[in-house]
Write a protein that holds these residues in place. Structure first.
Motif, PDB file in Angstrom:
ATOM      1  N   ILE A  82       0.981  -1.193   0.096  1.00 53.56           N
ATOM      2  CA  ILE A  82       0.228   0.027   0.030  1.00 53.56           C
ATOM      3  C   ILE A  82       0.839   1.245   0.054  1.00 53.56           C
ATOM      4  O   ILE A  82       0.640   2.289  -0.786  1.00 53.56           O
ATOM      5  N   VAL A  83       2.030   1.280   0.806  1.00 49.43           N
ATOM      6  CA  VAL A  83       2.769   2.388   0.743  1.00 49.43           C
ATOM      7  C   VAL A  83       3.409   2.764  -0.443  1.00 49.43           C
ATOM      8  O   VAL A  83       3.364   3.855  -0.982  1.00 49.43           O
ATOM      9  N   TYR A  84       3.794   1.492  -1.099  1.00 46.89           N
ATOM     10  CA  TYR A  84       4.154   1.470  -2.542  1.00 46.89           C
ATOM     11  C   TYR A  84       3.378   2.368  -3.579  1.00 46.89           C
ATOM     12  O   TYR A  84       3.658   3.152  -4.098  1.00 46.89           O
ATOM     13  N   GLU A  85       2.158   1.495  -3.516  1.00 50.89           N
ATOM     14  CA  GLU A  85       1.004   1.997  -4.601  1.00 50.89           C
ATOM     15  C   GLU A  85       0.571   3.304  -4.405  1.00 50.89           C
ATOM     16  O   GLU A  85       0.517   4.096  -5.288  1.00 50.89           O
ATOM     17  N   GLN A  86       0.576   3.812  -2.851  1.00 43.89           N
ATOM     18  CA  GLN A  86      -0.153   5.104  -2.756  1.00 43.89           C
ATOM     19  C   GLN A  86       1.212   6.265  -2.946  1.00 43.89           C
ATOM     20  O   GLN A  86       0.875   7.500  -2.919  1.00 43.89           O
ATOM     21  N   SER A  87       2.226   5.908  -2.977  1.00 44.35           N
ATOM     22  CA  SER A  87       3.468   6.673  -2.957  1.00 44.35           C
ATOM     23  C   SER A  87       4.032   7.007  -4.161  1.00 44.35           C
ATOM     24  O   SER A  87       4.630   8.086  -4.452  1.00 44.35           O
ATOM     25  N   LYS A  88       4.170   5.983  -5.002  1.00 47.49           N
ATOM     26  CA  LYS A  88       4.840   6.218  -6.199  1.00 47.49           C
ATOM     27  C   LYS A  88       4.688   7.137  -7.190  1.00 47.49           C
ATOM     28  O   LYS A  88       5.674   7.607  -7.675  1.00 47.49           O
ATOM     29  N   LYS A 144      16.881  -7.793  -9.310  1.00 46.12           N
ATOM     30  CA  LYS A 144      18.397  -7.501  -9.679  1.00 46.12           C
ATOM     31  C   LYS A 144      19.281  -7.706  -8.538  1.00 46.12           C
ATOM     32  O   LYS A 144      18.864  -7.042  -7.456  1.00 46.12           O
ATOM     33  N   ALA A 145      20.613  -7.970  -8.664  1.00 47.44           N
ATOM     34  CA  ALA A 145      21.553  -7.920  -7.659  1.00 47.44           C
ATOM     35  C   ALA A 145      21.722  -6.486  -7.365  1.00 47.44           C
ATOM     36  O   ALA A 145      21.700  -5.555  -8.255  1.00 47.44           O
ATOM     37  N   ILE A 146      22.260  -6.352  -6.034  1.00 44.94           N
ATOM     38  CA  ILE A 146      22.284  -4.961  -5.601  1.00 44.94           C
ATOM     39  C   ILE A 146      23.740  -4.221  -6.350  1.00 44.94           C
ATOM     40  O   ILE A 146      24.656  -5.048  -6.284  1.00 44.94           O
ATOM     41  N   ASP A 147      23.582  -3.272  -6.967  1.00 49.91           N
ATOM     42  CA  ASP A 147      24.552  -2.492  -7.374  1.00 49.91           C
ATOM     43  C   ASP A 147      24.959  -1.454  -6.426  1.00 49.91           C
ATOM     44  O   ASP A 147      24.494  -0.467  -5.936  1.00 49.91           O
ATOM     45  N   THR A 148      26.164  -1.583  -5.776  1.00 47.43           N
ATOM     46  CA  THR A 148      26.829  -0.697  -4.698  1.00 47.43           C
ATOM     47  C   THR A 148      27.063   0.661  -5.347  1.00 47.43           C
ATOM     48  O   THR A 148      27.050   1.595  -4.290  1.00 47.43           O
ATOM     49  N   ALA A 149      27.209   0.781  -6.654  1.00 43.01           N
ATOM     50  CA  ALA A 149      27.289   2.300  -7.050  1.00 43.01           C
ATOM     51  C   ALA A 149      26.018   2.943  -7.410  1.00 43.01           C
ATOM     52  O   ALA A 149      26.010   4.249  -7.436  1.00 43.01           O
ATOM     53  N   LYS A 150      24.840   2.381  -7.505  1.00 40.09           N
ATOM     54  CA  LYS A 150      23.633   2.880  -7.577  1.00 40.09           C
ATOM     55  C   LYS A 150      22.861   3.498  -6.668  1.00 40.09           C
ATOM     56  O   LYS A 150      23.180   3.192  -5.404  1.00 40.09           O
ATOM     57  N   THR A 151      22.274   4.469  -6.685  1.00 41.50           N
ATOM     58  CA  THR A 151      21.373   5.155  -5.727  1.00 41.50           C
ATOM     59  C   THR A 151      20.077   4.605  -5.859  1.00 41.50           C
ATOM     60  O   THR A 151      19.086   4.805  -6.870  1.00 41.50           O
ATOM     61  N   TYR A 152      19.544   4.064  -4.587  1.00 43.09           N
ATOM     62  CA  TYR A 152      17.956   3.513  -4.605  1.00 43.09           C
ATOM     63  C   TYR A 152      17.297   4.318  -3.698  1.00 43.09           C
ATOM     64  O   TYR A 152      17.595   5.191  -2.913  1.00 43.09           O
ATOM     65  N   TYR A 153      16.040   4.356  -4.167  1.00 44.78           N
ATOM     66  CA  TYR A 153      15.082   5.006  -3.290  1.00 44.78           C
ATOM     67  C   TYR A 153      13.965   4.515  -2.494  1.00 44.78           C
ATOM     68  O   TYR A 153      13.248   3.467  -3.354  1.00 44.78           O
ATOM     69  N   VAL A 154      14.073   4.298  -1.242  1.00 44.88           N
ATOM     70  CA  VAL A 154      13.246   3.732  -0.607  1.00 44.88           C
ATOM     71  C   VAL A 154      12.206   4.161   0.344  1.00 44.88           C
ATOM     72  O   VAL A 154      12.561   5.368   1.016  1.00 44.88           O
ATOM     73  N   LYS A 198       7.229  10.309  -8.271  1.00 42.25           N
ATOM     74  CA  LYS A 198       7.427  10.481  -9.415  1.00 42.25           C
ATOM     75  C   LYS A 198       7.441  11.662 -10.318  1.00 42.25           C
ATOM     76  O   LYS A 198       8.039  12.377 -10.596  1.00 42.25           O
ATOM     77  N   SER A 199       6.014  12.410  -9.647  1.00 42.04           N
ATOM     78  CA  SER A 199       5.738  13.562 -10.018  1.00 42.04           C
ATOM     79  C   SER A 199       6.636  14.550  -9.514  1.00 42.04           C
ATOM     80  O   SER A 199       6.848  15.736 -10.107  1.00 42.04           O
ATOM     81  N   ARG A 200       7.076  14.315  -8.325  1.00 39.50           N
ATOM     82  CA  ARG A 200       8.081  15.513  -7.822  1.00 39.50           C
ATOM     83  C   ARG A 200       9.432  15.483  -8.139  1.00 39.50           C
ATOM     84  O   ARG A 200      10.153  16.343  -7.925  1.00 39.50           O
ATOM     85  N   THR A 201       9.900  14.322  -8.335  1.00 36.70           N
ATOM     86  CA  THR A 201      11.323  14.046  -8.611  1.00 36.70           C
ATOM     87  C   THR A 201      11.830  13.502  -9.771  1.00 36.70           C
ATOM     88  O   THR A 201      13.094  13.289 -10.127  1.00 36.70           O
ATOM     89  N   SER A 202      10.844  12.944 -10.712  1.00 33.07           N
ATOM     90  CA  SER A 202      11.131  11.988 -11.727  1.00 33.07           C
ATOM     91  C   SER A 202      11.808  11.002 -11.671  1.00 33.07           C
ATOM     92  O   SER A 202      12.269  10.164 -12.546  1.00 33.07           O
ATOM     93  N   ASN A 203      11.772  10.489 -10.373  1.00 36.44           N
ATOM     94  CA  ASN A 203      12.490   9.046  -9.934  1.00 36.44           C
ATOM     95  C   ASN A 203      11.554   8.087  -9.434  1.00 36.44           C
ATOM     96  O   ASN A 203      10.125   8.409  -9.237  1.00 36.44           O
ATOM     97  N   ASP A 204      11.813   6.772  -9.454  1.00 31.58           N
ATOM     98  CA  ASP A 204      10.962   5.624  -9.184  1.00 31.58           C
ATOM     99  C   ASP A 204      11.339   5.275  -7.712  1.00 31.58           C
ATOM    100  O   ASP A 204      12.376   5.357  -7.376  1.00 31.58           O
ATOM    101  N   ILE A 205      10.171   4.931  -6.969  1.00 30.72           N
ATOM    102  CA  ILE A 205      10.561   4.133  -5.577  1.00 30.72           C
ATOM    103  C   ILE A 205      10.875   2.798  -6.063  1.00 30.72           C
ATOM    104  O   ILE A 205      10.401   1.928  -6.772  1.00 30.72           O
ATOM    105  N   ASP A 206      12.299   2.418  -5.488  1.00 28.85           N
ATOM    106  CA  ASP A 206      12.741   0.874  -5.850  1.00 28.85           C
ATOM    107  C   ASP A 206      12.222  -0.139  -4.667  1.00 28.85           C
ATOM    108  O   ASP A 206      12.052  -1.068  -5.120  1.00 28.85           O
TER     109      ASP A 206
END
Length: 252
Positions: free
Chosen positions: A89-95, A187-197, A99-107
């Motif tokens: 629910i948190v994902y569904e109601q927040s994504k 996908k495996a965790i990419d240590t160099a990537k930034t994720y949005y939680v 996205k509209s505020r940052t152009s990024n996706d919640i991972d």
């Protein structure tokens, strides 16, 4: 003049003869004063608040959705139907908001097992149900974390031995609680990537010792309470269908 002189003399004699008294506490007494329904209501005050009380009861008992079964956070060792539902629910109601505020996706989403304060009983889901599940004022915050911190998160979950609700992550551990597989969106965790939680403000501030949130690349408050997210989701969902799945499992 003579009167004033006599008055001053009397005052001086009083001060000269007064001695400082010392008091000592000898005992403390107390008694219970019961508060019962025998206390009489003030009819004038009750008449003022009655319309508000009636409206509150009406709103709290409003049917929003339906639960085909009873769901409890005690129903699974590493993931539960009610915990999975809350994370989803948190994902569904927040994504879309994020996205509209940052152009990024919640991972992914991480909540805490202790934040689930009630069961969802079989039958009608009301506004009151949402308040019972989430009585706190916790709000949703999206946190930017490097892959290294996501790895720390996975190790935290493996050691916690609790069904902390997650979404977007997949974690498998062995019988000794060592990580066998950890993934983000398959996908495996990419240590160099930034994720949005997506999580809540309690955990971002170190609640449940989730200190990996402190070393982040940015915080994005959505000004959206988790309770309100539950209510909004229930309103648009005729019948909920939460399940226990393989997002966090132990291989024995």
């Amino acid at each position: 003049m003579k009167f004033k002189f006599l008055f001053l003399l009397l005052v001086l004699l009083c001060f000269s003869n007064c001695k400082e008294e010392k008091f000592t506490l000898t005992k403390i007494e107390g008694k219970q004063i019961p508060i019962t329904d025998s206390l009489e209501l003030d009819p004038t005050f009750d008449a003022v608040i009655k319309p508000y009380r009636d409206r509150l009861q009406e709103d709290m008992n409003l049917v929003l959705s339906y639960a085909p079964e009873t769901y409890s956070k005690a129903d699974g060792d590493f993931n539960t139907a009610i915990g999975n539902l809350m994370a989803d629910i948190v994902y569904e109601q927040s994504k879309d908001v994020f996205k509209s505020r940052t152009s990024n996706d919640i991972d992914g989403v991480l909540l805490n097992h202790g934040g689930i304060r009630s069961i969802i009983s079989k039958g009608n889901i009301t506004t009151k149900t949402a308040f019972e599940i989430m009585p706190f004022e916790n709000s949703i915050i999206v946190v930017a974390l490097k892959g290294k911190q996501i790895d720390s998160m996975m190790h935290y979950l493996a050691r916690a031995k609790r069904a902390h609700p997650i979404q977007g992550f997949k974690l498998s551990i062995d019988k000794d609680y060592n990580i066998v597989k950890a993934q983000v969106n398959g996908k495996a965790i990419d240590t160099a990537k930034t994720y949005y939680v997506a999580t809540n403000d309690y955990l971002v501030n170190g609640g449940d010792n989730m200190n990996f949130f402190a070393r982040n690349e940015g915080e994005y408050p959505l000004d959206y309470k988790i309770r309100n997210a539950l209510i909004d989701y229930f309103k648009k969902t005729d019948t909920i269908n939460p399940i226990i799945d393989d997002r966090f499992i132990q291989i024995k």
